[in-house]
Design an enzyme around this catalytic site. Structure first.
Site, PDB file in Angstrom:
ATOM      1  N   HIS A 178       0.835  -1.202   0.000  1.00  0.00           N
ATOM      2  CA  HIS A 178       0.000   0.000   0.000  1.00  0.00           C
ATOM      3  C   HIS A 178       0.866   1.246   0.000  1.00  0.00           C
ATOM      4  O   HIS A 178       2.057   1.199   0.334  1.00  0.00           O
ATOM      5  CB  HIS A 178      -0.923   0.024   1.225  1.00  0.00           C
ATOM      6  CG  HIS A 178      -0.201   0.332   2.515  1.00  0.00           C
ATOM      7  ND1 HIS A 178       0.633  -0.563   3.142  1.00  0.00           N
ATOM      8  CD2 HIS A 178      -0.183   1.447   3.290  1.00  0.00           C
ATOM      9  CE1 HIS A 178       1.128  -0.027   4.243  1.00  0.00           C
ATOM     10  NE2 HIS A 178       0.657   1.193   4.350  1.00  0.00           N
TER      11      HIS A 178
ATOM     12  N   GLN B  87       0.345   5.867   0.302  1.00  0.00           N
ATOM     13  CA  GLN B  87      -0.495   6.905   0.889  1.00  0.00           C
ATOM     14  C   GLN B  87      -0.565   8.084  -0.063  1.00  0.00           C
ATOM     15  O   GLN B  87       0.261   8.226  -0.970  1.00  0.00           O
ATOM     16  CB  GLN B  87       0.086   7.370   2.227  1.00  0.00           C
ATOM     17  CG  GLN B  87       0.138   6.276   3.276  1.00  0.00           C
ATOM     18  CD  GLN B  87       0.662   6.803   4.610  1.00  0.00           C
ATOM     19  OE1 GLN B  87       0.056   7.654   5.227  1.00  0.00           O
ATOM     20  NE2 GLN B  87       1.807   6.284   5.031  1.00  0.00           N
TER      21      GLN B  87
END
Lengths: 366, 366
Positions: B184, B186
């Site tokens: 992941h 951000q």
């Protein structure tokens, strides 16, 4: 302050500093006898508008030596010379064996960006002969001497025409990458004013022009009036968690009245700063009852031959922990954007440090 | 690109993105049902002339959860809801539960420095449902979709009047402080242009005014002509160790022609950038035959409603290792002075990465 200047077999300078006279005849050792051939260069980073230093010899530098060999302790076995001689002295400063900058650097490569020889200097400052000490448990007059040494090095380095800025700093703890645990710091002397102090000077100059007062001078008065984040204060010096702390346990130490450089401190200011330094580092170590890592840097005026009435000498401590067991990593927003995100309010972290009781009485001036 | 916008029980937005149509009726879960009360604020740092964000709730955020609970995987046990639902989608974006900035932030405290509500946004981008993947082993059209997602989020966030700058980034690896190992990144959306991209824009604007060409555009042409540090190149995209690398294994990825923002990439440019991204991350992982940590950030034009012909979208990778077993710590000169000292020449590190053979054929577009 007494000092003695020596030359190592590899051509590097060593200066011994002491509170007492230093005996003559001390020979400067070196872990290696081959002359230092450092030839670092600077490359211009066009997107960031800043210089980057390249010194490709540095990969081989000392890294976690076995416990029996400490290159920053005085030499005991002549077969394995260290950086320092035996003798009565308190603090020693020598040229880094693997410098990122060097006054003799020359002939930088021709590249697709601008280049310069990295004509700066990198010095190592050994704070004491005792490998088990740290700033928090040195005597106050030893810390006072350290402030004088930083001032003397700033003058000696800054007097060289090519040096524009002198930054004394200490990286402390494995968490900030320290490879040698003997108490020591470094001094970097730059052939330009580096980006961070340059930005601080800009801010201070703009404020000074508008208010005929110092930016940090006024901020300190506001911190005193606000009285929420102060860790130490006497007539001459102050230590506080700044209202705009970027690191959870960030602390600033400063003379209350503006002084441009370390060498211009009065004896009273130095003594008070020594107490402030000792208080802060004792509180750090006392917070979790273990050695507290940090980066400490001393910001001062450039050594560019100009007057800098706007500049206010001060130290900034950047501790890497945000709680006892969690590091604050610099990641996307800090490193890529330049906006620090702080999990903690400075007021709360100041309370943590205020609650650590420190007694300077036993370590009073000798 | 298909997308579906959902609302979590705690009021946070979740957007699912896919290469195929997404079935209706998906419910958005959340690890907690209490409404998010984030009220971060900004304080002005007068000495550095920059904003610092304070969000004191963040200390309690998720940290190394036990292996059976992964908040970024689709929910399997409804008793322990994660951030994501079951369903056929490739990438998911949701608002951070513990944001450093929040559009609804209000009433900042009155302090001795200026303050503002931290009216930005912090989003999490889950790259894939598969916790074992990373950018290096996603299919090329999955990476292409990720570039579209970043572009869509830049548009969606940048359309809000208070957002001035959108920065997609990825922190990868425990070495850079990553607490969740599911692949992941951000996205931080700022109510101002942060210091680092602001500085880059200044440099690019000055160059553009002087040459009517892009600074990075010309640097890329010089890198191509110099042909020493290139890791990937096709008609539309390039990846290279920049001549002014601050980190030993620093790599930049960019379209060869200037494009201001992620949302303005053509399909050809996206496909080439996907290949460049995959090549770089495969070379990183192949260098020492293990997952290679880095910070990756995408710099683009501000979302301030102005045209930015000077701005050239690109990613910068900052890997924390300088050799297979040594980290590059940011210490005195980097953090306190802002001058990076690099132990390695970019030409040498480029050779290391050039020597890692990468075959994109098996991961061609589906």
């Amino acid at each position: 302050m007494y000092l003695q200047e020596l030359l190592k077999p590899d051509g590097r300078k060593l200066t011994l500093y002491s509170r007492c006279p230093i005996a003559a005849g001390i020979q400067a050792p070196s872990p290696g006898n081959e002359p230092i051939q450092a030839n670092p260069h600077l490359r211009w980073h066009p997107l960031r508008g800043e210089w980057v230093a390249y010194a490709s010899h540095r990969q081989g530098r000392t890294f976690m030596p076995p416990p029996e060999y400490n290159p920053l302790a005085p030499t005991t076995n002549p077969e394995f010379p260290t950086e320092l001689p035996q003798g009565q002295y308190d603090i020693a400063v020598f040229e880094n064996r693997f410098p990122s900058m060097a006054v003799q650097a020359h002939d930088p490569p021709h590249l697709i960006v601008d280049t310069l020889p990295a004509n700066g200097a990198c010095e190592v400052v050994v704070f004491t002969q005792d490998p088990s000490k740290s700033l928090s448990n040195l005597e106050l007059d030893h810390l006072d001497l350290l402030l004088q040494v930083w001032g003397d090095r700033t003058r000696a380095l800054g007097d060289q025409a090519q040096i524009q800025y002198v930054l004394p700093f200490e990286n402390k703890g494995v968490e900030v990458g320290v490879t040698l645990h003997h108490p020591h710091g470094q001094i970097y002397a730059y052939p330009f004013v580096p980006p961070v102090p340059a930005r601080m000077l800009e801010q201070q100059q703009a404020y000074y022009q508008q208010h005929q007062r110092g930016l940090l001078q006024d901020l300190i008065q506001q911190e005193i009036a606000d009285d929420q984040r102060i860790l130490y204060r006497d007539e001459w010096a102050i230590a506080f968690v700044p209202i705009c702390a970027r690191y959870p346990y960030e602390v600033w130490v400063a003379p209350i009245q503006p002084v441009p450089t370390l060498g211009e401190l009065t004896q009273e200011q130095r003594r008070s700063l020594a107490k402030a330094l000792k208080t802060v580092t004792l509180k750090f170590d006392g917070l979790w009852n273990r050695p507290f890592p940090y980066l400490m840097a001393w910001y001062q005026a450039p050594t560019d031959g100009q007057l800098h009435p706007e500049s206010h000498l001060h130290a900034e401590f950047y501790p890497p922990y945000r709680t006892a067991d969690r590091l604050k990593y610099l990641a996307g927003t800090e490193l890529a954007a330049g906006m620090f995100a702080n999990d903690a309010l400075p007021e709360e972290k100041a309370k943590d440090l205020q609650a650590v009781v420190v007694n300077l009485a036993e370590s009073a001036y000798a």
